[in-house]
Design an enzyme around this catalytic site. Structure first.
Site, PDB file in Angstrom:
ATOM      1  N   SER A  56      12.992 -19.408   5.196  1.00 35.76           N
ATOM      2  CA  SER A  56      14.177 -18.605   4.908  1.00 35.76           C
ATOM      3  C   SER A  56      15.029 -18.322   6.138  1.00 35.76           C
ATOM      4  O   SER A  56      16.092 -17.712   6.030  1.00 35.76           O
ATOM      5  CB  SER A  56      13.769 -17.277   4.255  1.00 35.76           C
ATOM      6  OG  SER A  56      12.982 -16.506   5.132  1.00 35.76           O
TER       7      SER A  56
ATOM      8  N   GLY B  29       1.948   3.867  -4.990  1.00 33.72           N
ATOM      9  CA  GLY B  29       1.593   4.628  -6.185  1.00 33.72           C
ATOM     10  C   GLY B  29       0.902   3.842  -7.280  1.00 33.72           C
ATOM     11  O   GLY B  29       0.953   4.237  -8.440  1.00 33.72           O
TER      12      GLY B  29
ATOM     13  N   PRO C  35       0.833  -1.213   0.000  1.00 37.63           N
ATOM     14  CA  PRO C  35       0.000   0.000   0.000  1.00 37.63           C
ATOM     15  C   PRO C  35       0.865   1.259   0.000  1.00 37.63           C
ATOM     16  O   PRO C  35       1.931   1.287   0.608  1.00 37.63           O
ATOM     17  CB  PRO C  35      -0.793  -0.124   1.312  1.00 37.63           C
ATOM     18  CG  PRO C  35      -0.754  -1.570   1.668  1.00 37.63           C
ATOM     19  CD  PRO C  35       0.555  -2.080   1.167  1.00 37.63           C
TER      20      PRO C  35
ATOM     21  N   LYS D 299      14.084  -7.383   2.201  1.00 36.86           N
ATOM     22  CA  LYS D 299      14.951  -7.781   3.308  1.00 36.86           C
ATOM     23  C   LYS D 299      16.205  -6.913   3.375  1.00 36.86           C
ATOM     24  O   LYS D 299      16.656  -6.528   4.467  1.00 36.86           O
ATOM     25  CB  LYS D 299      15.335  -9.257   3.153  1.00 36.86           C
ATOM     26  CG  LYS D 299      14.165 -10.197   3.387  1.00 36.86           C
ATOM     27  CD  LYS D 299      14.552 -11.664   3.214  1.00 36.86           C
ATOM     28  CE  LYS D 299      13.363 -12.571   3.521  1.00 36.86           C
ATOM     29  NZ  LYS D 299      13.683 -14.000   3.376  1.00 36.86           N
TER      30      LYS D 299
END
Length: 782
Positions: free
Chosen positions: A679, A362, A359, A722
């Protein structure tokens, strides 16, 4: 009729445009010419010394070989500034120099020669003050700030440009009017005062007030069987249609409805249906009659051949996108490519764009910029929570209170058959026993099927093939797979801190100052203040929360201004804290010093990257491995795999294999939020090795990657997010899977320069970098 006072006369090659009216003193966008006579005229003019030609506009769009009776008698004298030959057409740019009256045409050669006379406007009334008239124009546009913003009209720069009155009128008309008839009315008028009146009347008109979407009625040659458009002309110009008056017109009798069929074009199937329903009106009960009238009202007011003229000039597209958005280079590049294909392949309808990302990045505003650049109307439909197919396809007329669906309702609102149609939040479509809305979208977005889209209420095939559909979503994997396959997915990634600062300075702050009525005050945010807001008061990948915090500061300043309180308009970190209160630490901070068993992993939550501390400890037990925290199944299994790998290769890491017989291992994720994925495998493995070898872990190193039982490191997702999280936390080195090296090409160089990125293939490489050497205790000497 135009004034033909004594002026210079020319005999020059003529090019005739469809729906393009040029104004003197206004450089044209790219014009594509394909008719043989036009191409020859351009080539002849381009080979001449002065490169001059005459430009006229044809009255009827579909006439392929227009003659004198088919063109408007007023045109422009223009100079060629760019000529580029292409395989099937020629692209030119023109510099219109003066208004001309076209006296006659010589059509005997390979191209048309026009005999034209330069015409001047009538002298101003002695009592008229040009400066006063210019100020009246500026005052009008000052009251239309939404219009000036959308069309990128900088009034201050315009005032400083020192244009004369005629140049200013032409400039504003060129910027605001999109209809051929409206533009020609301004060009043909001799009086500057009346020219201003015409311009302002069009802009005040209900339809033309939305100047970006001013409608051009494209007249086609059709059999006149009652459903065609009767062309009415006066002084060489078509009368403005009464579309805006018809919008509020109520139909009481079948005769009134049938009379409307002669005023504009309707497809044959709609003409048949309208006539059929109109005949019923006198034979049914009053309640049924009102339902028929409501149905006919929908049929009569839908657009069928009203189109806006596309502006596909690539430089204009780039200019609009750069002005409205900072960064987003890849999405902008893809939009320009989309426009280029649309321009070269005139009937290309295959591509449906879908912008997805966090969010506030653009997505919807990009669609708005595309509409502005192309000169099309924009309509939006939010699909979040829609779980009923009828909300898209409409309800059958047999139901009381039935209405068309979102698609047809939006098309009526657009007023054209070729708007930009934004389908917002397609990842949040619902599904229920009332149907699957995503299945209905498959037809709507398929160019092979949407030429005959049938709304249950309208119950007639309606052509959506000229609509440009743009979808938006937050989460890629939440979009139904069949729907995803119909669209070209364009990712909008989160912004870096530097990009957020630039967006705030160039967009959020200027817009906030204007919207809060603080334009007369010298309000400035220091660079440190913006970074303080970003780091201490927001937790987002986009800039929506940042905009809210800046707006909160403006609201506080507004109160101070009206309360006659002495305000500091230079916003520093101290002023930010005064207005917003104490900052909150949304993001995890790295450990200040090395600790045994505390390792830094990396997570992504809601498209926002952050570091994640993982704690590992051991105690006497039976060799049990516990992975604790608010965890899902995959993450727990990843912890068990990490422990199994360390146990299998214990001697290689300097660990006594027997320790696993009577030692329990606890891997803990402290934060309360739900965590899942694989991960964190590398980080958990390093933490286990650390606690079993009593070696401290470098707190400036963060790591991500899935680990296998043999110690190989496998690819992960969300690398860009990340890395941003690591930079935010002050991490110096990021270890990531070598298989993800290809993802580095999509990461801006300025981001890669802020942190050391080290690809690793196996756990051995991570051990060498993340674990600090074990300090050897010195023996005491006598």
């Amino acid at each position: 009729m135009a004034n033909k006072n004594t002026a210079k006369r020319y005999e020059l090659p003529l090019i005739i445009t469809r729906n393009q009216v040029y104004f003197p003193f206004n450089q044209s966008d790219d014009l594509d010419a394909g008719r043989p006579a036009t191409v020859e005229a351009i080539k002849y003019a381009n080979n001449s010394d002065d490169k001059l030609l005459i430009v006229a506009t044809q009255k009827v769009f579909t006439v392929n070989n227009p003659s004198m009776n088919d063109i408007y008698e007023v045109g422009v004298l223009a100079r060629l500034t760019k000529v580029r030959e292409r395989p099937h057409h020629i692209t030119v740019q023109l510099e219109p120099l003066a208004r001309v009256f076209i006296n006659e045409l010589d059509e005997s050669g390979p191209f048309i020669i026009a005999d034209a006379t330069v015409t001047f406007h009538e002298p101003l009334d002695p009592d008229a003050n040009p400066e006063r008239l210019k100020n009246a124009l500026f005052d009008f546009f000052n009251d239309k700030l939404e219009l000036t913003r959308r069309l990128h009209i900088d009034l201050d720069a315009l005032k400083a440009a020192d244009m004369n009155l005629e140049e200013l009128i032409y400039f504003l008309a060129n910027k605001t009017l999109n209809s051929t008839e409206q533009r020609m009315a301004v060009l043909a008028e001799n009086s500057l005062e009346r020219r201003i009146d015409i311009l302002l009347k069009f802009l005040e008109d209900d339809v033309a007030n939305d100047a970006v979407g001013a409608i051009t009625q494209i007249v086609r040659n059709r059999p006149q069987s009652g459903e065609g458009l009767d062309e009415v002309e006066r002084d060489g110009l078509p009368l403005e249609d009464d579309e805006d008056e018809d919008e509020d017109e109520e139909f009481d009798t079948g005769e009134e409805i049938l009379a409307q069929l002669k005023k504009r074009y309707f497809p044959k199937n709609f003409v048949t249906r309208i006539k059929k329903e109109a005949k019923k009106m006198g034979r049914v009960e009053p309640s049924e009659r009102s339902r028929i009238i409501e149905y006919l009202d929908w049929l009569m007011k839908l657009p069928y051949d009203q189109e806006t003229i596309d502006n596909l000039d690539l430089e204009n597209v780039r200019k609009v996108l750069d002005k409205d958005h900072f960064g987003l280079e890849e999405p902008k590049k893809r939009i320009v490519e989309f426009m280029a294909v649309k321009r070269l392949a005139k009937e290309n309808r295959a591509t449906v764009l879908c912008f997805y990302g966090p969010p506030g990045t653009g997505k919807t505003s990009l669609a708005t910029s595309i509409a502005t650049a192309m000169g099309r109307k924009l309509v939006k439909a939010s699909l979040g929570g829609v779980d009923d197919e009828s909300k898209l396809r409409g309800f059958l007329r047999t139901y009381v209170g039935a209405q068309p669906g979102i698609i047809i309702s939006s098309m009526r609102k657009a007023g054209t058959i070729n708007p930009i149609f934004v389908l917002d939040e397609v990842d949040k479509l619902g599904k229920s026993n009332r149907g699957d809305p995503s299945s209905a979208l498959l037809e709507i977005l398929d160019p092979e099927q949407n030429k005959g889209f049938i709304d249950h209420y309208i119950d007639e095939p309606y052509d959506l093939s000229k609509v440009v559909f743009i979808a938006t979503a937050n989460y890629y994997w939440d979009i139904p797979r069949p729907l995803r396959d119909r669209m070209e997915m364009i990712e909008l990634k989160g912004y870096t801190e530097e990009e957020k600062v630039q967006i705030a300075e160039k967009h959020l702050i200027p817009n906030g100052i204007e919207s809060h009525g603080l334009k007369g005050y010298d309000i400035k945010f220091t660079d440190e203040a913006l970074r303080f807001i970003i780091g201490g008061y927001t937790w987002e990948a986009g800039v929506r929360m940042l905009n809210q915090k800046i707006s909160a500061i403006f609201r506080k300043l507004s109160v101070e201004v009206l309360s006659d309180v002495e305000s500091n308009f230079t916003i520093t970190p101290e002023e930010v804290q005064k207005h917003l209160g104490k900052p909150r630490n949304f993001f995890t901070k790295k450990e200040p010093e090395p600790i045994v068993g505390v390792v830094t992993g990396i997570s992504v939550a809601g498209n926002i990257g952050d570091i994640m501390k993982i704690e590992v400890t051991t105690f006497k037990g039976k060799g049990v491995v516990n992975v604790t925290g608010n965890l899902e199944k995959m993450l727990k299994e990843s912890g068990e795999i990490a422990a199994s790998h360390v146990r299998s290769y214990a001697e290689k890491y300097g660990i006594n294999p027997d320790v696993f017989l009577d030692t329990d291992i606890n891997v803990h994720f402290p934060q309360a939020s739900t965590k899942d994925g694989n991960s964190a495998g590398v980080a958990m493995t390093i933490g286990i090795i650390s606690v079993l070898t009593d070696r401290k872990i470098n707190p400036n190193v963060a790591m991500t990657g899935e680990v296998t039982l043999t110690g190989r490191v496998l690819a992960i997702g969300g690398l860009y997010e990340k890395i941003l999280g690591c930079i935010r936390a002050g991490i110096e080195t990021v270890l990531f899977p070598e298989e993800n090296v290809v993802d580095l090409d999509e990461i801006p160089q300025e981001v890669k320069d802020k942190v050391k990125l080290v690809p690793i293939k196996n756990i051995d490489e991570a051990v060498a970098i993340a674990l600090l050497p074990k300090k050897v205790k010195k023996k005491a000497t006598a």
